[in-house]
Motif scaffolding. Structure first.
Motif, PDB file in Angstrom:
ATOM      1  N   GLY A 100       0.811  -1.216   0.000  1.00 17.94           N
ATOM      2  CA  GLY A 100       0.000   0.000   0.000  1.00 17.94           C
ATOM      3  C   GLY A 100       0.838   1.257   0.000  1.00 17.94           C
ATOM      4  O   GLY A 100       1.845   1.362   0.693  1.00 17.94           O
ATOM      5  N   HIS A 109      -4.900   6.477   1.471  1.00 22.34           N
ATOM      6  CA  HIS A 109      -4.505   5.467   0.494  1.00 22.34           C
ATOM      7  C   HIS A 109      -4.432   6.105  -0.884  1.00 22.34           C
ATOM      8  O   HIS A 109      -5.295   6.883  -1.279  1.00 22.34           O
ATOM      9  CB  HIS A 109      -5.512   4.308   0.476  1.00 22.34           C
ATOM     10  CG  HIS A 109      -5.213   3.328  -0.624  1.00 22.34           C
ATOM     11  ND1 HIS A 109      -4.164   2.451  -0.565  1.00 22.34           N
ATOM     12  CD2 HIS A 109      -5.794   3.139  -1.823  1.00 22.34           C
ATOM     13  CE1 HIS A 109      -4.119   1.747  -1.683  1.00 22.34           C
ATOM     14  NE2 HIS A 109      -5.103   2.147  -2.466  1.00 22.34           N
ATOM     15  N   PHE A 140      -1.150   1.052  -5.055  1.00 21.98           N
ATOM     16  CA  PHE A 140      -0.444  -0.153  -4.629  1.00 21.98           C
ATOM     17  C   PHE A 140       0.810  -0.307  -5.492  1.00 21.98           C
ATOM     18  O   PHE A 140       0.823   0.129  -6.646  1.00 21.98           O
ATOM     19  CB  PHE A 140      -1.296  -1.412  -4.851  1.00 21.98           C
ATOM     20  CG  PHE A 140      -2.547  -1.451  -4.037  1.00 21.98           C
ATOM     21  CD1 PHE A 140      -2.531  -1.944  -2.742  1.00 21.98           C
ATOM     22  CD2 PHE A 140      -3.749  -1.005  -4.573  1.00 21.98           C
ATOM     23  CE1 PHE A 140      -3.704  -1.986  -1.988  1.00 21.98           C
ATOM     24  CE2 PHE A 140      -4.922  -1.047  -3.835  1.00 21.98           C
ATOM     25  CZ  PHE A 140      -4.893  -1.542  -2.533  1.00 21.98           C
ATOM     26  N   GLY A 146      -2.245  -2.595   2.132  1.00 26.38           N
ATOM     27  CA  GLY A 146      -3.129  -1.946   1.168  1.00 26.38           C
ATOM     28  C   GLY A 146      -4.556  -1.866   1.694  1.00 26.38           C
ATOM     29  O   GLY A 146      -5.002  -2.743   2.418  1.00 26.38           O
TER      30      GLY A 146
END
Length: 148
Positions: A46, A53, A56, A147
């Protein structure tokens, strides 16, 4: 930081051959990464940006022969007219975005994210789609997380 699916170890002489082919020296920090891991997929994949976020890491490129999709030389060649000069592609996300190291001042050594959906495919590559994620590869790797 743990990587899986890394490839065969490489040597300093392998790096010299790569540098001769591309015409410039790889950043020292990146050379150490290649010597230790030679590509692979991070277990913690992640990427966060501004505490949220962001993406990835699918895998980091390796030195393994230009017939392989994830070979560093192959990717440098494939992205040379898409990613602005002064950025070295070192890996990609599962969605096709690319992680790059800056080779130019004032951001030399910093890690950037190249967004393929915002790229200028009709002319000279631009930096509009480049996001600075980290001041260095080491910091970037240390900050990889689970992630979301």
């Amino acid at each position: 930081m743990e990587l899986i699916e890394s490839y065969n170890s490489i040597s300093e002489s392998d790096l010299l051959i790569i540098e001769e082919k591309i015409g410039y020296q790889l950043p020292v920090e990146y050379k150490l990464f290649l010597l230790q891991h030679n590509g692979g997929r991070p277990v913690l994949d992640g990427v966060r940006y501004e505490n949220e976020h962001f993406d990835f890491v699918g895998h980091f490129y390796a030195i393994r022969g230009e017939m392989y999709h994830d070979d560093l030389l192959r990717q440098i060649e494939e992205y040379k007219d898409m990613i602005p000069k002064g950025y070295l592609p070192i890996g990609e996300s599962p969605g096709g975005d690319v992680f790059c190291i800056s080779l130019k001042e004032p951001t030399e050594g910093a890690l950037f994210h190249w967004d393929h959906e915002q790229a200028n495919y009709d002319g000279e590559p631009w930096e509009y789609n480049m996001t600075k994620l980290s001041p260095s590869l080491t910091v970037f790797l240390e900050e990889l997380c689970v992630g979301e």
